[in-house]
Design an enzyme around this catalytic site. Sequence first.
Site, PDB file in Angstrom:
ATOM      1  N   LYS A  33       0.816  -1.214   0.000  1.00 12.64           N
ATOM      2  CA  LYS A  33       0.000   0.000   0.000  1.00 12.64           C
ATOM      3  C   LYS A  33       0.851   1.266   0.000  1.00 12.64           C
ATOM      4  O   LYS A  33       0.482   2.254  -0.642  1.00 12.64           O
ATOM      5  CB  LYS A  33      -0.954   0.002   1.188  1.00 12.64           C
ATOM      6  N   THR A  34       1.989   1.255   0.695  1.00 11.68           N
ATOM      7  CA  THR A  34       2.838   2.447   0.712  1.00 11.68           C
ATOM      8  C   THR A  34       3.390   2.728  -0.681  1.00 11.68           C
ATOM      9  O   THR A  34       3.471   3.878  -1.119  1.00 11.68           O
ATOM     10  CB  THR A  34       3.980   2.281   1.726  1.00 11.68           C
ATOM     11  N   ASP A 217      -3.792   7.396   4.297  1.00  9.14           N
ATOM     12  CA  ASP A 217      -3.274   6.072   4.651  1.00  9.14           C
ATOM     13  C   ASP A 217      -4.025   5.541   5.872  1.00  9.14           C
ATOM     14  O   ASP A 217      -4.504   6.316   6.700  1.00  9.14           O
ATOM     15  CB  ASP A 217      -1.776   6.197   4.952  1.00  9.14           C
ATOM     16  N   GLU A 218      -4.129   4.212   5.979  1.00  5.03           N
ATOM     17  CA  GLU A 218      -4.777   3.555   7.135  1.00  5.03           C
ATOM     18  C   GLU A 218      -6.169   4.153   7.395  1.00  5.03           C
ATOM     19  O   GLU A 218      -6.527   4.485   8.528  1.00  5.03           O
ATOM     20  CB  GLU A 218      -3.905   3.694   8.396  1.00  5.03           C
ATOM     21  N   GLN A 248      -8.225  -5.014   9.142  1.00  4.89           N
ATOM     22  CA  GLN A 248      -7.198  -4.681  10.130  1.00  4.89           C
ATOM     23  C   GLN A 248      -7.616  -3.510  11.017  1.00  4.89           C
ATOM     24  O   GLN A 248      -6.766  -2.846  11.605  1.00  4.89           O
ATOM     25  CB  GLN A 248      -5.876  -4.357   9.428  1.00  4.89           C
ATOM     26  N   ARG A 596       1.475 -11.143  10.366  1.00  4.24           N
ATOM     27  CA  ARG A 596       2.799 -10.585  10.686  1.00  4.24           C
ATOM     28  C   ARG A 596       3.914 -11.524  10.240  1.00  4.24           C
ATOM     29  O   ARG A 596       5.068 -11.121  10.139  1.00  4.24           O
ATOM     30  CB  ARG A 596       2.954 -10.347  12.200  1.00  4.24           C
TER      31      ARG A 596
END
Length: 710
Positions: A33-34, A217-218, A248, A596
């Site tokens: 995503k970044t 973002d997020e 998430q 993770r």
Amino acid sequence: MSDLLAHLNPSQRQAVTLPPVHALILAGAGSGKTRVLTTRIAWLMATAQAGPHAILAVTFTNKAAREMTARLSALVPINTRSMWIGTFHGLCNRLLRAHYREAGLPQSFQILDTADQLAMVKRLLKNLNVDDEKYPPRELCHFINAHKEQGIRAGQAEAYDNFTRQRVELYGEYENQCNREGVTDFAELLLRCHELLQRNEPLRRHYQARFRYILVDEFQDTNRLQYAWLQLLAGEGAKIFAVGDDDQSIYAFRGAEVGNMRDFERRYADGNVIRLEQNYRSHGNILNAANALIKNNRERLGKNLWTEAGDGEPIRAFEAYSDFDEARFVVDEIGELVRDGLSPQQIAVLYRANAQSRVLENELFTRNVPYKVYGGLRFFERQEIKHALAYLRLLVNPDDDTAFLRVVNFPTRGIGARSLESLQATAHQIHSSLYNAVASLTGKAGQTVGAFIRLIEQLRGETAGLPLPEIVGHIIEKSGLAEHYRREREGQERLENLDELINAAATFIDSEGALGDGGALVSFLALASLEAGEHQAGEGQEAVQLMSVHAAKGLEFDAVFITGLEQGLFPHENAVAQGRDGLEEERRLMYVALTRARHRLYLSCAQTRMLHGQTRYCLPSTFLDEIPGELLKSLNKKAEARATFAASHGHAEAEAASGFRIGQNVEHAKFGLGVIIASEGRGADARVQVNFGAAGMKWLALEYAKLEPV
């Protein structure tokens, strides 16, 4: 242009090259995503759709903002320092600095951090002669911030009872004090910025015309006010590019509204929803487990992670008899991973509740394995634990001035700084400890501090002759610590840590075989000091990472252990009590934990766990049932092999294989699926029974808990 898009997969390229429209990008864990966010900004500038000043990019952490800026600098030859890229608080601060007069702030207004805000509230309560036992300062801070994050000023807050009405009045007094002193807290930055744009139409139109593209973002972590601020800033012209993952969303306790994503999809996205499902982090078995788990949540926008990296290793599962057995298993496996060449830095041990770290820390400490607690403090360094230990230290040694000063006014009992200054001066004059100098104090200071001395003497009398765990439990309750944290909004975690201190005392007695007399307490306090002062890895030293699942969000590791997968712990009983919404948030938290791991993933649970100093029998987490069995590999056969070896060989080999010291005369026999090892000598009654069921899982019963660890 081709170089800019060359390293994107089709879904990423589709997101980056969207025309000027509102869009929702559902970016799964590890889906890049970044990269999409930064490349989208670079593409807008490279295609002359927007200059650097027409773009606003919002993140949730300064670290994410710095990473985005660094990546952007590598993509396009521009100076990014003047661009509006930052956190919600950082961008609001920038806007308020530029328009401080319109916002009603002094030019040099200061920002209160969390500690400063708490100190101001304490000062306010003292000036107003408000009982801080009835209105705890930390709880009042939460009350104020929660209202601000909902966009509610004190004059708009509703009060349905006298208690809440008083808190609303204190909120108003706090606002007045902040205005007098020319300061703002973090929540105020966003609220005042929103109010400024809302009431000042020329200013609002200026920024709406300036920022043609807003990238977030997020997005799943936005609260009500943050979402409203974005809508206000976008107006009718700017296009919002919202990147997030509803699977998430794990910060409801901080005010995050997962429903913002569904609302944005309905009101703005107009079908422009792109799913980034290709994962670049984890192997297939890990992703398949995560997909199978999260599909049980009903209210989700939906996506399915996949990878080109292959299935990888199966997920390793272990059912321990106890939390101590679980900790031994985890540290054993860590040892094998390190011997196989894996860096300790790439190993993470995750837990749902911070209190779980104590048993893990003890085993790592005992086995001389360097570790770090990420995003938090080691167990014996936590505030509430140090408070409890200070009370215990005063029972043993009243002359301990450090312990005395730590708890003489905690919980608060009206002992001010002047009283303590007077006491310290008196102690210095008569060459005495603070405890003994209290008898020389007169007036109000003598009365208030004298009451504390009487409390300690009373506690010493009440705990005389009690077993160590009961001493610890009695002190936690009767000192007022437990009641203090019960009144705190987020005190549940501190109470769980205090319960774990009782467990630590019970474990200490079991391992030392000591009675709960003064000698046991002295030894226990020494152990606590040693564990607090040693073995946290030094700066730059490679170490195993311990952390809560909440702290692990955004991180990734080669090997991950998810521990304590028991009903009531993960999912947590408090969340389950909230109904479906609470359970679904816990499932999202488990989804975060699973994703993770890059290569190797361990899931472990225990059949028994210490609670309030006593053994609690546990059921495996329902989340384990939601992971397909074909993805799991049971490691309980390792325990079976060890036990069989121990029963079939001599004394020394049995000790080495089982991890327990066996008595002089070892008797062993095999009974079908089970093995019994009996020992004589110290703990003659002790025996370890290992039973293997049809599912290949074992249960280990230490019936009398008298086997001595090697």
